[in-house]
Design a protein around this motif. Structure first.
Motif, mmCIF file in Angstrom:
data_model
loop_
_atom_site.group_PDB
_atom_site.id
_atom_site.type_symbol
_atom_site.label_atom_id
_atom_site.label_comp_id
_atom_site.label_asym_id
_atom_site.label_seq_id
_atom_site.Cartn_x
_atom_site.Cartn_y
_atom_site.Cartn_z
ATOM 1 N N MET A 1 54.272 78.744 0.279
ATOM 2 C CA MET A 1 53.059 79.161 0.963
ATOM 3 C C MET A 1 51.925 79.295 0.313
ATOM 4 O O MET A 1 51.868 79.622 -1.033
ATOM 5 N N CYS A 6 40.274 77.464 5.926
ATOM 6 C CA CYS A 6 40.256 77.179 7.265
ATOM 7 C C CYS A 6 39.389 76.116 7.690
ATOM 8 O O CYS A 6 38.170 76.200 7.257
ATOM 9 N N SER A 14 46.689 81.368 5.409
ATOM 10 C CA SER A 14 47.806 80.826 5.067
ATOM 11 C C SER A 14 47.891 79.445 5.786
ATOM 12 O O SER A 14 47.803 79.030 7.050
ATOM 13 N N ASP A 15 48.753 78.323 4.782
ATOM 14 C CA ASP A 15 48.833 77.111 5.354
ATOM 15 C C ASP A 15 50.122 77.117 6.312
ATOM 16 O O ASP A 15 50.441 76.208 7.000
ATOM 17 N N LYS A 16 51.198 78.291 6.236
ATOM 18 C CA LYS A 16 52.151 78.431 7.190
ATOM 19 C C LYS A 16 51.756 79.001 8.592
ATOM 20 O O LYS A 16 52.636 78.904 9.289
ATOM 21 N N SER A 17 50.622 79.523 8.739
ATOM 22 C CA SER A 17 50.447 80.288 9.791
ATOM 23 C C SER A 17 49.934 79.077 10.917
ATOM 24 O O SER A 17 49.460 78.364 10.843
ATOM 25 N N ALA A 18 50.450 79.554 12.436
ATOM 26 C CA ALA A 18 49.941 78.908 13.279
ATOM 27 C C ALA A 18 48.480 78.657 13.883
ATOM 28 O O ALA A 18 48.032 77.731 14.188
ATOM 29 N N CYS A 20 44.567 80.389 12.603
ATOM 30 C CA CYS A 20 43.761 81.195 11.909
ATOM 31 C C CYS A 20 43.503 82.549 12.159
ATOM 32 O O CYS A 20 43.173 82.918 13.346
ATOM 33 N N GLY A 28 48.806 75.153 12.816
ATOM 34 C CA GLY A 28 49.996 74.721 13.098
ATOM 35 C C GLY A 28 50.235 73.489 13.530
ATOM 36 O O GLY A 28 51.068 72.751 13.070
ATOM 37 N N SER A 31 48.595 68.697 10.282
ATOM 38 C CA SER A 31 49.166 68.278 9.104
ATOM 39 C C SER A 31 48.255 68.428 7.954
ATOM 40 O O SER A 31 46.902 68.547 8.121
ATOM 41 N N VAL A 32 48.743 68.338 6.741
ATOM 42 C CA VAL A 32 47.954 68.638 5.490
ATOM 43 C C VAL A 32 46.976 67.434 5.419
ATOM 44 O O VAL A 32 46.077 67.811 4.910
#
Length: 107
Positions: A1, A6, A14-18, A20, A28, A31-32
């Motif tokens: 994580m 944003c 967090s980059d894992k949250s769906a 902001c 979510g 993609s990266v």
């Protein structure tokens, strides 16, 4: 994580949250690579905006000099104060924008 900025509101998320937590932007579904592209596009837009501000301030600064030399206003007239004000605003705006551009290019 990992904690990322944003791409919609530029606040930490967090980059894992769906979504902001600040703006509700849907992270979510992205993609990266899409997140990186959005951040890069925002950075390029900021650079272009700073260049536009520098050009506008330079036009005001140089325009006030042209106004001063072609119109030759009387000393202590309202026109003279307006010219000096435009020179001051244009010069200050240009200098501040150039400092911001240097800081922008350092990142």
């Amino acid at each position: 994580m990992a904690i990322i900025n944003c791409p919609f509101c530029n606040k930490k998320a967090s980059d894992k949250s769906a979504v902001c937590g600040n703006c509700g932007g849907k992270l979510g579904e992205m993609s990266v690579e899409e997140l990186d592209r959005l951040q890069r596009d925002k950075r390029l837009a900021l650079g272009q905006s700073l260049n536009n501000h520098a050009m506008m301030s330079l036009i005001i600064f140089l325009g006030s000099f042209a106004w001063y030399y072609y119109r030759e206003p009387e000393t202590d007239s309202l026109e003279m104060y307006a010219i000096h004000g435009a020179m001051l605003v244009g010069c200050a705006w240009y200098l501040v924008t150039k400092v911001r551009l240097v800081l922008y290019k350092r990142k």
